[in-house]
Motif scaffolding. Structure first.
Motif, short mmCIF file in Angstrom:
data_model
loop_
_atom_site.label_atom_id
_atom_site.label_comp_id
_atom_site.label_asym_id
_atom_site.label_seq_id
_atom_site.Cartn_x
_atom_site.Cartn_y
_atom_site.Cartn_z
N GLU A 2 18.58 29.87 34.53
CA GLU A 2 17.90 29.20 35.37
C GLU A 2 18.10 30.70 36.23
O GLU A 2 16.99 30.55 37.49
N CYS A 5 17.69 21.79 34.90
CA CYS A 5 17.65 21.71 33.44
C CYS A 5 16.59 20.72 33.06
O CYS A 5 16.20 19.96 33.20
N ARG A 49 13.41 31.85 36.33
CA ARG A 49 12.72 30.56 37.23
C ARG A 49 11.83 29.93 36.11
O ARG A 49 11.50 28.29 36.11
#
Length: 392
Positions: free
Chosen positions: A229, A255, A233
């Motif tokens: 992450e 998530c 993005r």
């Protein structure tokens, strides 16, 4: 100035000494000297005979053919010329044999690195990354490919430390085009080799490539999701956990989907113990293909802001082949974008209390939140998808 000149001269002399002491450099120098001497012998003696060598260009061409091709363009007639010619032929065979061996070794090494996941992948975009490995991994791949017919094998990248298992897996024709990156999937450099920045989706499964404890497996999953992450993005991330203890950490990492393996197993056993056939119903919903079970479809933009009743009537009349509409999936797509949009929308109201209330809703925003069997007057928000059920 004199000191600078002395320093420059000393540096040059040291560089020359290093080169002179290098055996590789000495070998090249000796080879060049030998070829030059052989050329001089051939030119000196063969221009006096009827061999056909009359000029320096003829001599150079004779050397090129003898060394590179391994045969004689002209037949030397003098004894010194023949000795020089044979020497050129032998040296040429040895040198080019060595070069061919090095080139072949380079290609073999490249192929071996590719099979073991050590080479850099070609530029990929919109691909699907699967992190981790465990027994029965080929079944997971089969199901992934069957459930995602839009993804070809060459658009899948496996990232794990089970090189031997993956090498055996790729002997299967179905999986031979799949890309592989060897390494720790929690490490940024490994993920970068898998082109994580341009990937569309990532699946992190419980990794059994080494003898990790259940706590270590879930910790590595959380670390991998945090790293993914942070690096990308725009990626859609699905993660598998053995225990629900780490679920809140994955939620905080945004998530998109979390699979709680042990919790699902316990729930399935509990429902089966009721003796009314729950487990069979659930199994039929979880299909291994893309055409049956629970299906998710996009909702046409015209229905954003309309009611669930309107959507249900439209789908039953126009798209009955999709199955039965049973609900709506909220906040679908990239969660980071959904969150940013919600933040901008929350701050548009001039009333401070309303802004605070809206920001609290943004904080509690969940990715892919299902709403099953909503009332007919349920208003469909933006970024929603339709949930259908269809039999085989």
């Amino acid at each position: 100035m004199n000191r600078k000149k002395k320093k420059g001269a000393s540096k040059i002399s040291r560089a020359v000494k290093v080169l002179v002491r290098n055996p590789v450099v000495l070998g090249y120098v000796a080879l060049i000297v030998f070829v030059y001497c052989a050329l001089a012998v051939v030119y000196t003696f063969e221009t006096q005979t009827g061999s056909g060598i009359a000029t320096k260009m003829d001599t150079f061409w004779f050397m090129c053919v003898a060394v590179c091709a391994g045969y004689f363009e002209f037949v030397c007639e003098s004894i010194p010329g023949r000795i020089a010619a044979i020497s050129l032929l032998i040296v040429g065979t040895m040198v080019f044999g060595y070069i061919r061996g090095q080139v072949a070794s380079m290609f073999v090494d490249m192929a071996e690195k590719k099979n073991k996941g050590l080479s850099k992948l070609k530029n990929l975009e919109g691909h699907f990354i699967i992190c981790g490995w465990r027994n029965g991994f080929e079944k997971i791949l089969e199901t992934v490919m069957a459930s995602n017919p839009d993804i070809t094998a060459d658009m899948i990248v496996l990232v794990n430390e089970a090189a031997d298992h993956i090498e055996a897996l790729k002997t299967d024709d179905r999986f031979k085009e799949i890309n592989y990156v060897a390494g720790d999937f929690t490490d940024e450099s490994t993920l970068r080799r898998a082109h994580i920045e341009t990937a569309a989706r990532a699946l992190v499964i419980c990794d059994r490539s080494k003898k990790y404890s259940n706590l270590e497996i879930d910790s590595r999953t959380v670390l991998a999701v945090l790293t993914i992450e942070n690096m990308s993005r725009g990626i859609y991330v699905v993660a598998e956990l053995l225990s629900g203890k780490f679920e809140k950490h994955l939620r905080m990492a945004h998530c998109d989907e979390i699979i709680l393996t042990q919790d699902y197993e316990r729930s399935l056993l509990a429902t089966a113990s009721n003796g009314v056939g729950y487990s069979e119903v659930i199994s039929s919903f979880i299909s291994d293909d893309a055409d049956s079970g629970i299906l998710i479809y996009n909702i046409e933009k015209d229905f954003t802001g309309k009611t669930f009743g309107d959507l249900k009537k439209y789908e039953s009349e126009k798209h009955s082949e999709k199955g039965v509409l049973v609900g709506v999936l909220l906040n679908s797509g990239n969660f980071h974008k959904r969150r940013q949009e919600a933040l901008r929308e929350a701050q548009k109201n001039p009333d401070m209390n309303t802004i605070i209330s809206n920001l609290q809703k943004v904080k509690n925003l969940k990715s892919n939140e299902p709403v099953l069997a909503p009332s007919a007057d349920f208003v469909i928000p933006n970024h929603s998808k339709a949930i259908f059920v269809r039999g085989k």
